[in-house]
Motif scaffolding. Structure first.
Motif, mmCIF file in Angstrom:
data_model
loop_
_atom_site.group_PDB
_atom_site.id
_atom_site.type_symbol
_atom_site.label_atom_id
_atom_site.label_comp_id
_atom_site.label_asym_id
_atom_site.label_seq_id
_atom_site.Cartn_x
_atom_site.Cartn_y
_atom_site.Cartn_z
ATOM 1 N N ALA A 228 0.879 -1.126 0.069
ATOM 2 C CA ALA A 228 -0.167 0.075 -0.110
ATOM 3 C C ALA A 228 0.813 1.313 -0.081
ATOM 4 O O ALA A 228 0.552 2.105 -0.640
ATOM 5 C CB ALA A 228 -1.074 -0.125 1.359
ATOM 6 N N ARG A 229 2.154 1.230 0.835
ATOM 7 C CA ARG A 229 2.842 2.220 0.862
ATOM 8 C C ARG A 229 3.678 2.674 -0.522
ATOM 9 O O ARG A 229 3.801 3.675 -0.941
ATOM 10 C CB ARG A 229 3.853 2.233 2.065
ATOM 11 C CG ARG A 229 3.088 2.428 3.201
ATOM 12 C CD ARG A 229 4.083 2.490 4.496
ATOM 13 N NE ARG A 229 3.324 3.349 5.515
ATOM 14 C CZ ARG A 229 3.260 2.844 6.841
ATOM 15 N NH1 ARG A 229 3.784 1.507 7.183
ATOM 16 N NH2 ARG A 229 2.724 3.539 7.551
ATOM 17 N N GLU A 230 4.166 1.469 -0.973
ATOM 18 C CA GLU A 230 4.780 1.516 -2.189
ATOM 19 C C GLU A 230 4.055 2.240 -3.288
ATOM 20 O O GLU A 230 4.585 2.857 -4.029
ATOM 21 C CB GLU A 230 4.974 0.119 -2.453
ATOM 22 C CG GLU A 230 6.472 -0.232 -3.286
ATOM 23 C CD GLU A 230 6.649 -1.747 -3.205
ATOM 24 O OE1 GLU A 230 7.354 -2.389 -2.216
ATOM 25 O OE2 GLU A 230 6.273 -2.281 -4.293
ATOM 26 N N ASP A 231 3.000 1.781 -3.438
ATOM 27 C CA ASP A 231 2.032 2.409 -4.571
ATOM 28 C C ASP A 231 1.372 3.654 -4.517
ATOM 29 O O ASP A 231 0.848 4.209 -5.153
ATOM 30 C CB ASP A 231 1.024 1.392 -4.921
ATOM 31 C CG ASP A 231 1.757 0.011 -5.635
ATOM 32 O OD1 ASP A 231 2.759 0.032 -5.778
ATOM 33 O OD2 ASP A 231 0.667 -0.673 -6.416
ATOM 34 N N HIS A 232 1.292 4.294 -3.098
ATOM 35 C CA HIS A 232 0.726 5.176 -2.870
ATOM 36 C C HIS A 232 1.429 6.445 -3.757
ATOM 37 O O HIS A 232 2.677 6.501 -3.976
ATOM 38 C CB HIS A 232 1.173 5.845 -1.318
ATOM 39 C CG HIS A 232 0.546 7.225 -0.712
ATOM 40 N ND1 HIS A 232 -0.823 7.269 -0.293
ATOM 41 C CD2 HIS A 232 1.156 8.162 -0.724
ATOM 42 C CE1 HIS A 232 -0.975 8.405 0.127
ATOM 43 N NE2 HIS A 232 0.009 8.916 -0.261
ATOM 44 N N PRO A 233 0.729 7.378 -4.434
ATOM 45 C CA PRO A 233 -0.551 7.851 -3.872
ATOM 46 C C PRO A 233 -1.767 7.243 -4.774
ATOM 47 O O PRO A 233 -2.911 7.324 -4.738
ATOM 48 C CB PRO A 233 -0.644 9.200 -4.252
ATOM 49 C CG PRO A 233 0.364 9.319 -5.549
ATOM 50 C CD PRO A 233 1.256 8.360 -5.082
ATOM 51 N N ASP A 234 -1.325 5.804 -5.758
ATOM 52 C CA ASP A 234 -1.951 5.121 -6.278
ATOM 53 C C ASP A 234 -2.818 4.034 -5.310
ATOM 54 O O ASP A 234 -1.994 3.681 -4.292
ATOM 55 C CB ASP A 234 -1.593 4.533 -7.757
ATOM 56 C CG ASP A 234 -1.424 5.189 -8.461
ATOM 57 O OD1 ASP A 234 -2.130 6.531 -8.616
ATOM 58 O OD2 ASP A 234 -0.754 5.228 -9.699
ATOM 59 N N GLU A 235 -3.846 3.460 -5.493
ATOM 60 C CA GLU A 235 -4.610 2.477 -4.719
ATOM 61 C C GLU A 235 -3.612 1.058 -5.160
ATOM 62 O O GLU A 235 -3.342 0.978 -6.329
ATOM 63 C CB GLU A 235 -5.937 2.231 -5.210
ATOM 64 C CG GLU A 235 -6.851 3.562 -4.746
ATOM 65 C CD GLU A 235 -8.282 3.117 -4.281
ATOM 66 O OE1 GLU A 235 -8.526 2.020 -4.638
ATOM 67 O OE2 GLU A 235 -8.983 4.078 -3.999
ATOM 68 N N ALA A 236 -3.335 0.325 -4.038
ATOM 69 C CA ALA A 236 -2.715 -0.968 -4.256
ATOM 70 C C ALA A 236 -3.588 -1.901 -3.926
ATOM 71 O O ALA A 236 -4.682 -1.509 -3.306
ATOM 72 C CB ALA A 236 -1.486 -1.163 -3.263
ATOM 73 N N CYS A 237 -3.607 -3.097 -4.645
ATOM 74 C CA CYS A 237 -4.525 -4.332 -4.529
ATOM 75 C C CYS A 237 -4.081 -5.491 -4.829
ATOM 76 O O CYS A 237 -2.752 -5.707 -5.073
ATOM 77 C CB CYS A 237 -5.606 -4.077 -5.385
ATOM 78 S SG CYS A 237 -5.084 -4.003 -7.301
#
Lengths: 157, 92
Positions: free
Chosen positions: A16-25
């Motif tokens: 989640a942190r890595e992909d921030h500001p995009d949503e991770a899933c």
């Protein structure tokens, strides 16, 4: 209740942190009927968006075929919210189609991609979504599944 | 020979729990009609009132997403394999 091991919990938060500001899933698969999230499978957010996530349709097919071959089910389906609380949105609810799954929401709204800050508490919550009804459930983080179901305490005879 | 259709967990209430069912038809639309006659209610879960595939489901014919091959007009034939999966998506 969702019972999840520390390493998998940390991996979801890290994604989640890595992909921030995009949503991770992604998904954590486990043996059918076990309710044990064992195999962490981060997925690409094909929407690459801060407000939407979507598994690529080809990835989705491969994922389900792979799980089928291993007699697994998606025990956890997780995604992040990057500006709002870790609670299923109306869109999340309308798409939710795994009544047996734990829907995990992580919010990175407070600290984004940073970590290790004082008071850097991540919002990590789990829900059941059945027929449009959302029910929050407790999350128990166990150190490891290796020692059965008494994860944080060791009882000596 | 028939067309084998893999049904996701959420739709198995319509198939008596069966993971795969069989049907026939020259197009995906006709196949869905045939499936619905055997498993009432299935079509409603796949096709909107306007006659389009629901955005909540992904349908594949021989691993090809039908969104790119003509949706319900996609040709199918005996021996093909159809997979239905719920889309995994959402957003704040």
């Amino acid at each position: 209740m969702l019972r999840i091991d520390r390493a998998t919990y940390d991996a979801i938060v890290a994604h989640a942190r890595e992909d921030h500001p995009d949503e991770a899933c992604g998904v954590v698969a486990g043996p059918e009927g076990s309710d044990r999230p064992e195999r962490f499978i981060p997925m690409l957010n094909a929407a690459r968006s801060p407000t939407f996530y979507e598994f690529d349709s080809g990835d989705l097919l491969r994922l389900y075929r792979d799980m089928d071959d291993r007699d697994e089910v998606p025990v956890v389906v997780y995604h992040s919210h990057t500006a709002t609380e870790a609670y299923p949105s109306r869109t999340d609810i309308s798409y939710a189609s795994e009544p047996e799954a734990h829907y995990v929401l992580v919010s990175t709204r407070e600290h984004g991609a940073q970590t290790g800050l004082a008071g850097d508490e991540v919002e990590f919550r789990s829900f059941r979504i059945v027929d449009g009804q959302v029910t929050e459930e407790d999350v128990e983080v166990v150190e490891s599944y290796l020692f059965g179901h008494s994860p944080t305490t060791v009882v000596y005879d | 020979m028939a067309i084998e259709v893999r049904i996701p967990t959420i739709l198995r209430t319509h198939t008596g729990g069966a993971k795969t069912v069989e049907g026939s038809g020259a197009t995906l639309g006709a196949l869905v009609d045939d499936l619905d006659s055997q498993h009432p209610g299935l079509k409603n879960r796949l096709v909107t009132e306007e006659g389009k595939l629901h955005r909540f489901v992904n349908v594949y014919v021989n691993d090809e997403d039908v969104r790119f091959t003509g949706a319900l007009d996609t040709s199918v034939k005996d021996g093909d394999s159809v997979t239905i999966l719920p889309a995994v998506a959402g957003g704040c």
